[in-house]
Design a protein around this motif. Structure first.
Motif, PDB file in Angstrom:
ATOM      1  N   LEU A 251      43.894  -6.912  41.243  1.00  0.00           N
ATOM      2  CA  LEU A 251      44.393  -5.562  40.991  1.00  0.00           C
ATOM      3  C   LEU A 251      43.239  -4.612  40.684  1.00  0.00           C
ATOM      4  CD1 LEU A 251      46.519  -3.414  40.326  1.00  0.00           C
ATOM      5  CD2 LEU A 251      46.731  -4.447  38.051  1.00  0.00           C
ATOM      6  N   ARG A 252      42.316  -5.068  39.852  1.00  0.00           N
ATOM      7  CA  ARG A 252      41.182  -4.210  39.486  1.00  0.00           C
ATOM      8  C   ARG A 252      40.341  -3.851  40.725  1.00  0.00           C
ATOM      9  NH1 ARG A 252      38.441  -3.391  34.592  1.00  0.00           N
ATOM     10  NH2 ARG A 252      37.079  -1.588  34.899  1.00  0.00           N
ATOM     11  N   GLY A 253      40.160  -4.806  41.606  1.00  0.00           N
ATOM     12  CA  GLY A 253      39.386  -4.541  42.812  1.00  0.00           C
ATOM     13  C   GLY A 253      40.067  -3.538  43.724  1.00  0.00           C
ATOM     14  N   ALA A 254      41.407  -3.633  43.869  1.00  0.00           N
ATOM     15  CA  ALA A 254      42.139  -2.681  44.701  1.00  0.00           C
ATOM     16  C   ALA A 254      42.068  -1.278  44.117  1.00  0.00           C
ATOM     17  CB  ALA A 254      43.595  -3.132  44.847  1.00  0.00           C
ATOM     18  N   ILE A 255      42.163  -1.181  42.809  1.00  0.00           N
ATOM     19  CA  ILE A 255      42.077   0.135  42.158  1.00  0.00           C
ATOM     20  C   ILE A 255      40.694   0.739  42.351  1.00  0.00           C
ATOM     21  CG2 ILE A 255      42.045   1.271  39.905  1.00  0.00           C
ATOM     22  CD1 ILE A 255      44.313  -0.625  39.083  1.00  0.00           C
ATOM     23  N   GLN A 256      39.656  -0.078  42.228  1.00  0.00           N
ATOM     24  CA  GLN A 256      38.305   0.444  42.402  1.00  0.00           C
ATOM     25  C   GLN A 256      38.095   0.939  43.835  1.00  0.00           C
ATOM     26  OE1 GLN A 256      35.947   0.648  39.746  1.00  0.00           O
ATOM     27  NE2 GLN A 256      35.098   2.057  41.271  1.00  0.00           N
ATOM     28  N   ALA A 257      38.663   0.234  44.805  1.00  0.00           N
ATOM     29  CA  ALA A 257      38.553   0.674  46.199  1.00  0.00           C
ATOM     30  C   ALA A 257      39.249   2.012  46.385  1.00  0.00           C
ATOM     31  CB  ALA A 257      39.157  -0.377  47.138  1.00  0.00           C
ATOM     32  N   LEU A 262      38.741   8.022  47.115  1.00  0.00           N
ATOM     33  CA  LEU A 262      39.211   9.357  46.768  1.00  0.00           C
ATOM     34  C   LEU A 262      38.129  10.212  46.127  1.00  0.00           C
ATOM     35  CD1 LEU A 262      41.546  11.337  46.669  1.00  0.00           C
ATOM     36  CD2 LEU A 262      42.260  10.323  44.501  1.00  0.00           C
ATOM     37  N   PHE A 263      37.322   9.634  45.272  1.00  0.00           N
ATOM     38  CA  PHE A 263      36.369  10.431  44.490  1.00  0.00           C
ATOM     39  C   PHE A 263      34.916  10.089  44.775  1.00  0.00           C
ATOM     40  CE2 PHE A 263      40.303  10.199  42.021  1.00  0.00           C
ATOM     41  CZ  PHE A 263      40.536  11.532  41.772  1.00  0.00           C
ATOM     42  N   GLY A 264      34.658   9.079  45.582  1.00  0.00           N
ATOM     43  CA  GLY A 264      33.280   8.676  45.838  1.00  0.00           C
ATOM     44  C   GLY A 264      32.894   7.462  45.000  1.00  0.00           C
ATOM     45  N   THR A 265      31.885   6.766  45.461  1.00  0.00           N
ATOM     46  CA  THR A 265      31.465   5.541  44.783  1.00  0.00           C
ATOM     47  C   THR A 265      30.674   5.866  43.515  1.00  0.00           C
ATOM     48  OG1 THR A 265      29.461   5.449  46.137  1.00  0.00           O
ATOM     49  CG2 THR A 265      31.400   4.265  46.942  1.00  0.00           C
ATOM     50  N   GLY A 266      30.627   4.898  42.633  1.00  0.00           N
ATOM     51  CA  GLY A 266      29.806   5.030  41.430  1.00  0.00           C
ATOM     52  C   GLY A 266      30.575   5.387  40.180  1.00  0.00           C
ATOM     53  N   LEU A 267      31.877   5.646  40.277  1.00  0.00           N
ATOM     54  CA  LEU A 267      32.677   5.991  39.103  1.00  0.00           C
ATOM     55  C   LEU A 267      33.289   4.722  38.505  1.00  0.00           C
ATOM     56  CD1 LEU A 267      34.564   9.162  40.406  1.00  0.00           C
ATOM     57  CD2 LEU A 267      32.654   9.107  38.800  1.00  0.00           C
ATOM     58  N   ARG A 268      33.173   4.616  37.201  1.00  0.00           N
ATOM     59  CA  ARG A 268      33.748   3.452  36.520  1.00  0.00           C
ATOM     60  C   ARG A 268      35.248   3.645  36.325  1.00  0.00           C
ATOM     61  NH1 ARG A 268      30.572   3.226  31.105  1.00  0.00           N
ATOM     62  NH2 ARG A 268      30.823   5.490  31.358  1.00  0.00           N
ATOM     63  N   THR A 269      35.978   2.547  36.227  1.00  0.00           N
ATOM     64  CA  THR A 269      37.408   2.572  35.928  1.00  0.00           C
ATOM     65  C   THR A 269      37.675   1.685  34.729  1.00  0.00           C
ATOM     66  OG1 THR A 269      37.834   0.737  37.465  1.00  0.00           O
ATOM     67  CG2 THR A 269      38.057   2.988  38.336  1.00  0.00           C
ATOM     68  N   ARG A 270      38.781   1.952  34.060  1.00  0.00           N
ATOM     69  CA  ARG A 270      39.172   1.115  32.926  1.00  0.00           C
ATOM     70  C   ARG A 270      40.695   0.996  32.887  1.00  0.00           C
ATOM     71  NH1 ARG A 270      38.139   5.150  27.695  1.00  0.00           N
ATOM     72  NH2 ARG A 270      40.034   6.420  27.992  1.00  0.00           N
ATOM     73  N   LEU A 271      41.165  -0.103  32.338  1.00  0.00           N
ATOM     74  CA  LEU A 271      42.591  -0.354  32.178  1.00  0.00           C
ATOM     75  C   LEU A 271      42.905  -0.419  30.690  1.00  0.00           C
ATOM     76  CD1 LEU A 271      43.176  -3.164  34.855  1.00  0.00           C
ATOM     77  CD2 LEU A 271      43.258  -0.692  35.168  1.00  0.00           C
ATOM     78  N   VAL A 285      45.641   3.335  34.328  1.00  0.00           N
ATOM     79  CA  VAL A 285      44.319   3.331  34.944  1.00  0.00           C
ATOM     80  C   VAL A 285      43.633   4.656  34.634  1.00  0.00           C
ATOM     81  CG1 VAL A 285      43.016   3.093  37.074  1.00  0.00           C
ATOM     82  CG2 VAL A 285      45.189   1.876  36.795  1.00  0.00           C
ATOM     83  N   SER A 286      42.450   4.592  34.112  1.00  0.00           N
ATOM     84  CA  SER A 286      41.629   5.774  33.889  1.00  0.00           C
ATOM     85  C   SER A 286      40.323   5.596  34.634  1.00  0.00           C
ATOM     86  CB  SER A 286      41.362   5.994  32.398  1.00  0.00           C
ATOM     87  OG  SER A 286      42.565   6.221  31.692  1.00  0.00           O
ATOM     88  N   MET A 287      39.763   6.703  35.057  1.00  0.00           N
ATOM     89  CA  MET A 287      38.470   6.647  35.726  1.00  0.00           C
ATOM     90  C   MET A 287      37.500   7.592  35.026  1.00  0.00           C
ATOM     91  SD  MET A 287      38.730   8.942  39.158  1.00  0.00           S
ATOM     92  CE  MET A 287      38.707  10.721  39.015  1.00  0.00           C
ATOM     93  N   GLU A 288      36.252   7.306  35.199  1.00  0.00           N
ATOM     94  CA  GLU A 288      35.218   8.167  34.649  1.00  0.00           C
ATOM     95  C   GLU A 288      35.324   9.548  35.294  1.00  0.00           C
ATOM     96  OE1 GLU A 288      30.409   7.720  33.879  1.00  0.00           O
ATOM     97  OE2 GLU A 288      31.336   6.784  35.618  1.00  0.00           O
ATOM     98  N   CYS A 289      35.186  10.603  34.489  1.00  0.00           N
ATOM     99  CA  CYS A 289      35.316  11.958  35.011  1.00  0.00           C
ATOM    100  C   CYS A 289      34.317  12.176  36.139  1.00  0.00           C
ATOM    101  CB  CYS A 289      35.096  12.982  33.897  1.00  0.00           C
ATOM    102  SG  CYS A 289      35.216  14.689  34.473  1.00  0.00           S
ATOM    103  N   HIS A 290      34.826  12.592  37.297  1.00  0.00           N
ATOM    104  CA  HIS A 290      33.962  12.766  38.457  1.00  0.00           C
ATOM    105  C   HIS A 290      33.161  14.062  38.390  1.00  0.00           C
ATOM    106  CE1 HIS A 290      37.650  14.954  39.307  1.00  0.00           C
ATOM    107  NE2 HIS A 290      37.007  15.657  40.220  1.00  0.00           N
ATOM    108  N   VAL A 291      33.440  14.900  37.403  1.00  0.00           N
ATOM    109  CA  VAL A 291      32.714  16.154  37.260  1.00  0.00           C
ATOM    110  C   VAL A 291      31.568  16.022  36.267  1.00  0.00           C
ATOM    111  CG1 VAL A 291      32.892  18.584  36.597  1.00  0.00           C
ATOM    112  CG2 VAL A 291      34.729  17.513  37.905  1.00  0.00           C
TER     113      VAL A 291
END
Length: 376
Positions: A251-257, A262-271, A285-291
């Motif tokens: 699941l974590r791998g699918a979310i990271q993909a 959507l936002f570009g590579t290099g952003l961290r995710t957390r559950l 699911v939260s992701m690191e702010c892309h801004v």
């Protein structure tokens, strides 16, 4: 027409006199010259060069002349007819040339005029984003699944482990179409406007063979007040995978993909732990702010409007498929496991592009759509 005169008696044929031929020729030339259109020229041709025209009748009378007079009359009439014929041909060419010139003037296309006086349209950004996200999972081996928007309660709630007293089944949250007693014959389930695209996953589990990997974008309906972040009609996309041995790591791998697409590579995710009736365990699911890339959380840093200086953005809900859902679909939970996650497409569009007003996506202003470009 009179018969040939074989007695060589003088025969006077008035239509063959020099004055008559000259007069007929002059009238014909005048009529041809006066013809201003091709239609008028056609009338002049019938009147002065047709079978009943004066010159045609004169030519028919040549046989009534004495033999010694025929040659002279024939030359005189033949010259007149040729003169009229040449005048008709010349006038015909002239009128056709004038007609063609007029057509070129009246039907002329000015290629120097601006070509974009009517603004070009554009595909709606929500549709483009839905296709883009679907393509991400199709490339990973998933199939796109669809289902009806008017859905039976069993698919929308019961099969997804929503208990009869769950708040989501109340009228203040769900738009009901028919109560169970008003449902079509042969069914014991009421009808609702689907509140999520999860019923598509149930239908897929019931009709498709295992292992199953589907993604289901579509329109959903909820009885919510319209404001800057909520719509009563919006789009969701959900992902479901059911196979042997699937874990939270998959699941974590699918979310990271998904986040990378959507936002570009290099952003961290957390559950973080959460609760949904149809998944167990569940997480948001939260992701690191892309801004700001969490820089806004540091002392003295400029505030970030996108994440409100929290450094993380909540984007989706997810979890492992609840065994009760698998049982409801006739699947052995001891052999198979699965994961699912879903999110609102409009909110993803807002996060990716810094949009603060969700109603902008449905105001119908083409200027909003054109800002996202045109993709096929």
């Amino acid at each position: 027409m009179s018969a040939p005169n074989r007695n060589y008696d003088p025969v006077e044929v008035t239509t063959l006199s020099a004055d008559a031929v000259e007069r007929a020729t002059s009238e014909a030339l005048a009529a041809i010259s006066a013809a201003a259109t091709l239609e008028e020229l056609k009338e002049a041709r019938l009147a002065h060069a047709g079978d009943k025209a004066p010159l045609s009748l004169a030519r028919a009378e040549i046989g009534a002349l004495p033999p010694q007079a025929r040659a002279d009359a024939g030359r005189r009439v033949g010259a007149a007819i040729a003169q009229v014929r040449d005048a008709l041909t010349a006038r015909q060419e002239q009128l056709e040339r004038e007609r063609d010139e007029q057509v070129l003037i009246t039907e002329r296309v000015d290629v120097t005029l601006p070509y974009d006086r009517l603004p070009a349209g554009a595909r709606h950004p929500v549709s483009m984003l839905a296709d883009k996200l679907s393509d991400v999972f199709v490339a990973m081996g998933y199939e796109v699944a669809e289902g009806p928007e008017v859905e039976a309660e069993w698919y929308n709630f019961d099969a997804l482990n929503f208990l009869p007293d769950h708040p989501a089944r109340e009228m203040q949250d769900t738009l009901f179409v028919a109560a169970p007693e008003d449902a079509p014959p042969g069914t014991r389930s009421g009808l609702v406007m689907r509140t999520h695209t999860s019923p598509v996953q149930i239908r897929s589990l019931l009709t498709r063979p295992l292992p199953l990997y589907v993604v289901s974008p579509g329109k959903v309906y909820r009885n919510e007040a319209l404001d800057a972040t909520h719509l009563p009609v919006f789009y969701q996309i959900e992902c479901l995978a059911v196979d042997e041995g699937l874990t939270m790591a998959d699941l974590r791998g699918a979310i990271q993909a998904f986040v990378d697409a959507l936002f570009g590579t290099g952003l961290r995710t957390r559950l973080r732990p959460d609760y949904f009736p149809f998944t167990e365990p569940s997480a948001d699911v939260s992701m690191e702010c892309h801004v700001c890339r969490t820089e806004s959380t540091k002392p003295g840093a400029d505030p970030c409007r996108v994440c409100r200086s929290q450094g993380w953005i909540e984007i989706a809900g997810c979890g492992m498929v609840n065994p009760r859902v698998l049982v409801a679909c006739g699947i052995d939970p001891d052999r198979y496991s699965g994961f699912a996650f879903g999110l609102g497409i409009e909110r993803s569009l807002m996060l990716a592009n810094g949009i603060n007003e969700i109603r902008d996506t449905y105001d119908g202003d083409v200027r909003f759509s054109r800002a996202f470009g045109m993709e096929i």
